[in-house]
Write a protein that holds these residues in place. Structure first.
Motif, PDB file in Angstrom:
ATOM      1  N   UNK A 115      45.594 -39.648  89.466  1.00 53.59           N
ATOM      2  CA  UNK A 115      45.920 -40.978  88.957  1.00 53.59           C
ATOM      3  C   UNK A 115      45.054 -41.377  87.768  1.00 53.59           C
ATOM      4  N   UNK A 116      43.811 -40.895  87.718  1.00 54.16           N
ATOM      5  CA  UNK A 116      42.889 -41.266  86.649  1.00 54.16           C
ATOM      6  C   UNK A 116      43.145 -40.506  85.347  1.00 54.16           C
ATOM      7  N   UNK A 117      43.985 -39.475  85.370  1.00 57.24           N
ATOM      8  CA  UNK A 117      44.182 -38.608  84.209  1.00 57.24           C
ATOM      9  C   UNK A 117      45.538 -38.852  83.559  1.00 57.24           C
ATOM     10  N   UNK A 118      45.660 -38.367  82.344  1.00 56.19           N
ATOM     11  CA  UNK A 118      46.934 -38.469  81.648  1.00 56.19           C
ATOM     12  C   UNK A 118      47.073 -37.390  80.600  1.00 56.19           C
ATOM     13  N   UNK A 119      48.306 -37.027  80.303  1.00 56.22           N
ATOM     14  CA  UNK A 119      48.599 -36.043  79.275  1.00 56.22           C
ATOM     15  C   UNK A 119      48.409 -36.666  77.901  1.00 56.22           C
ATOM     16  N   UNK A 164      45.058 -32.546  78.878  1.00 55.81           N
ATOM     17  CA  UNK A 164      44.921 -33.599  79.880  1.00 55.81           C
ATOM     18  C   UNK A 164      43.527 -34.213  79.757  1.00 55.81           C
ATOM     19  N   UNK A 165      43.473 -35.524  79.590  1.00 58.38           N
ATOM     20  CA  UNK A 165      42.195 -36.238  79.477  1.00 58.38           C
ATOM     21  C   UNK A 165      42.039 -37.198  80.649  1.00 58.38           C
ATOM     22  N   UNK A 166      40.823 -37.682  80.825  1.00 57.32           N
ATOM     23  CA  UNK A 166      40.554 -38.643  81.883  1.00 57.32           C
ATOM     24  C   UNK A 166      40.332 -38.005  83.242  1.00 57.32           C
ATOM     25  N   UNK A 167      40.109 -36.702  83.267  1.00 59.97           N
ATOM     26  CA  UNK A 167      39.890 -36.020  84.546  1.00 59.97           C
ATOM     27  C   UNK A 167      38.448 -36.194  84.995  1.00 59.97           C
ATOM     28  N   UNK A 213      35.743 -33.540  90.276  1.00 58.58           N
ATOM     29  CA  UNK A 213      36.314 -33.160  91.567  1.00 58.58           C
ATOM     30  C   UNK A 213      37.826 -33.029  91.587  1.00 58.58           C
ATOM     31  N   UNK A 214      38.507 -33.375  90.502  1.00 60.06           N
ATOM     32  CA  UNK A 214      39.971 -33.289  90.469  1.00 60.06           C
ATOM     33  C   UNK A 214      40.437 -31.840  90.578  1.00 60.06           C
ATOM     34  N   UNK A 215      41.534 -31.649  91.281  1.00 57.20           N
ATOM     35  CA  UNK A 215      42.081 -30.304  91.466  1.00 57.20           C
ATOM     36  C   UNK A 215      42.352 -29.572  90.172  1.00 57.20           C
ATOM     37  N   UNK A 216      42.804 -30.279  89.152  1.00 59.94           N
ATOM     38  CA  UNK A 216      43.111 -29.627  87.879  1.00 59.94           C
ATOM     39  C   UNK A 216      41.855 -29.072  87.219  1.00 59.94           C
TER      40      UNK A 216
END
Length: 134
Positions: free
Chosen positions: A4-8, A27-30, A33-36
């Protein structure tokens, strides 16, 4: 699926062909700990995270479950050598990306699996040594 915190920033659309293929995507805003960030997300997908200095950037790079490859783009030789020593990956590119040579082994560290490809190291990975003393 993106956290939810990230975006393309660019890309992200699925290509109209069989399989799970995306157009080149940034993808920014990661978060760390995010899976990506933590999983083996193969390209063409690039995640972007802020960092304070080179030390933090290297710490973040090593704070993942997989260690296939890394790339650094320093402007001086000493920083390049320091980064290659600190990065816990099977391959480090310096001021280049995606090139390998068959004389050098290619394999990861941590959880990408066991073994090496290419070179004598790769051949020995598929062999079993036996010491016999008569």
């Amino acid at each position: 699926m993106l956290p939810a915190n990230a975006g393309s920033v660019t890309g992200g659309a699925q290509l109209a062909r069989p399989g799970f293929f995306l157009e080149p995507t940034v993808v920014a805003g990661v978060r760390q700990g995010d899976g990506i960030v933590q999983e083996e997300t193969f390209g063409p997908v690039l995640t972007v995270q802020p960092f304070v200095d080179g030390t933090e950037a290297l710490r973040l790079a090593n704070d993942v479950r997989f260690g296939l490859a890394a790339g650094v783009w320093p402007s001086d030789h000493d920083r390049a050598v320091r980064a290659t020593r600190i990065l816990h990956t099977g391959l480090v590119w310096v001021n280049t990306h995606g090139t390998t040579v068959s004389e050098m082994p290619h394999g990861g560290v941590e959880h990408p699996g066991y073994g090496s490809d290419l070179s004598l190291s790769g051949l020995l990975d598929h062999s079993q040594a036996k010491h016999v003393m008569l």
